[in-house]
Write an enzyme that holds these catalytic residues in place. Structure first.
Site, short mmCIF file in Angstrom:
data_model
loop_
_atom_site.label_atom_id
_atom_site.label_comp_id
_atom_site.label_asym_id
_atom_site.label_seq_id
_atom_site.Cartn_x
_atom_site.Cartn_y
_atom_site.Cartn_z
N SER A 128 3.03 -2.00 10.55
CA SER A 128 4.48 -1.92 10.81
C SER A 128 5.23 -3.20 10.45
CB SER A 128 4.74 -1.54 12.28
OG SER A 128 4.21 -0.25 12.55
N HIS A 182 -9.68 0.89 4.86
CA HIS A 182 -8.41 1.10 5.55
C HIS A 182 -8.66 2.08 6.72
CE1 HIS A 182 -4.35 2.40 6.42
NE2 HIS A 182 -3.94 1.31 5.79
N GLU A 189 -7.05 4.49 7.80
CA GLU A 189 -6.81 5.91 7.48
C GLU A 189 -8.03 6.52 6.79
OE1 GLU A 189 -3.07 5.42 5.47
OE2 GLU A 189 -2.10 4.96 7.38
N GLU A 239 -5.68 -5.24 10.60
CA GLU A 239 -4.69 -4.19 10.85
C GLU A 239 -5.05 -3.44 12.12
OE1 GLU A 239 -2.55 -3.01 7.00
OE2 GLU A 239 -4.31 -1.76 7.21
N GLY A 253 2.68 -1.19 4.43
CA GLY A 253 2.64 0.23 4.09
C GLY A 253 4.05 0.75 3.87
N GLY A 254 4.61 1.39 4.88
CA GLY A 254 5.91 2.05 4.79
C GLY A 254 6.99 1.21 4.12
N ASN A 295 0.87 -1.18 0.00
CA ASN A 295 0.00 0.00 0.00
C ASN A 295 0.91 1.23 0.00
OD1 ASN A 295 -1.85 2.01 0.47
ND2 ASN A 295 -2.41 1.33 2.54
N TRP A 296 1.01 1.84 -1.16
CA TRP A 296 1.94 2.99 -1.29
C TRP A 296 1.35 4.27 -0.72
CZ3 TRP A 296 3.79 2.18 -7.10
CH2 TRP A 296 4.49 0.97 -7.16
N LYS A 297 0.08 4.24 -0.38
CA LYS A 297 -0.61 5.41 0.18
C LYS A 297 -0.41 6.64 -0.73
CE LYS A 297 -0.23 3.25 4.65
NZ LYS A 297 -0.24 3.36 6.10
N GLY A 305 1.86 2.27 10.85
CA GLY A 305 2.75 3.42 10.65
C GLY A 305 3.39 3.91 11.94
#
Ligand code: PGA
Length: 250
Positions: free
Chosen positions: A213, A95, A97, A167, A234-235, A8-10, A173
């Site tokens: 994470s 998600h 976010e 999640e 993600g990151g 997930n590159w957001k 994150g």
């Protein structure tokens, strides 16, 4: 079940950087052990789809990060299932976010899952409790309540096509890792829930992923939990070395 690793590159990477990342991943991921799904921003989807189309479709796929619950209409700034379909096989839905920053309710998420189904896009439904809910012993209850609503518009047959990502909000994150034992406990509870709600056969078809994470060093400990069949990253998915490593874990 084949392992699935989703990046997930957001809201990161413009078209040029997104292309560079795909090229680097392709070169470094010579022995993938999973299906790899790349989720760029909307603007990069067409370009990344063109690049991924040249790779092995059994391994590589593209996903969107969001979808509108309507198929068309006066919804300024939104993108619908029929618009996404030519470019993606998957779409992240619900998600945390989006739930937190964009006020997506369980009801809206249920409609988004249904709009994925109409467009024949595989929804990656994200669920998870926040820190308060975990501390109050409400983690499982929160997640099961999310499912009750988020899956409410699906038939059993449709439900068997969903991918689920657990999640925990407090682990996203933050670098604050969930314990593999907590992940195992929640994924097992989800699996049991799916058996009760649908059937053992249906539950066995639904990939259960973990996200929060995840990096190249801890990914294996999560993949080794039961019944985990993949990860939503993600990151670390923005770093080709980390992500390639995760995609090639034994
Ligand atoms: P993270 O994000 O790996 O950066 O914690 C996970 C996600 O948001 O899906």
């Amino acid at each position: 079940m084949k392992r699935i690793i989703i990046g997930n590159w957001k809201m990161n990477l413009d078209n040029r950087l997104a292309e560079v990342l795909v090229d680097r991943l392709r070169i470094h991921t010579t022995e993938p052990t999973a299906k790899i799904v790349l989720c760029p921003n909307f603007v990069a989807l067409s370009l990344i789809n063109l690049k991924v189309k040249k790779l092995d479709p059994k391994i590589w796929a593209v996903g969107a990060q969001n979808i509108n619950e309507n198929d068309e209409g006066a919804y300024t700034g939104e993108v619908s299932g029929p618009m996404l379909k030519p470019f993606v096989k998957y779409c992240i839905v619900g998600h945390s976010e989006r739930r937190i920053h964009f006020g997506e309710t369980d009801e809206v998420i249920a409609k988004k899952v249904a709009s994925c189904m109409r467009a024949k896009i595989i929804p990656v439904l994200c669920v998870g409790e926040n820190l308060r809910q975990r501390n109050e012993g409400l983690a499982k209850r929160t997640v099961m309540d999310q499912f009750e609503e988020n899956l409410s518009e699906l038939t059993m047959k449709e439900a068997s096509k969903v991918v689920i990502a657990y999640e925990p909000v407090w682990a996203i994150g933050t670098g604050q890792n969930a314990l593999p034992s907590d992940v195992e406990e929640m994924l097992s509870a989800i699996y049991q829930y799916l058996i009760t709600k649908y059937s053992a056969e249906t539950a066995a078809k639904i990939p259960l992923l973990y996200g929060g994470s995840v990096n190249g060093d801890n990914a294996k400990t999560y993949l080794d939990t039961q019944p985990c069949s993949g990860l939503l990253v993600g990151g670390a998915s923005l770093n080709y070395k980390e992500f390639s490593k995760i995609c090639q874990l034994p």
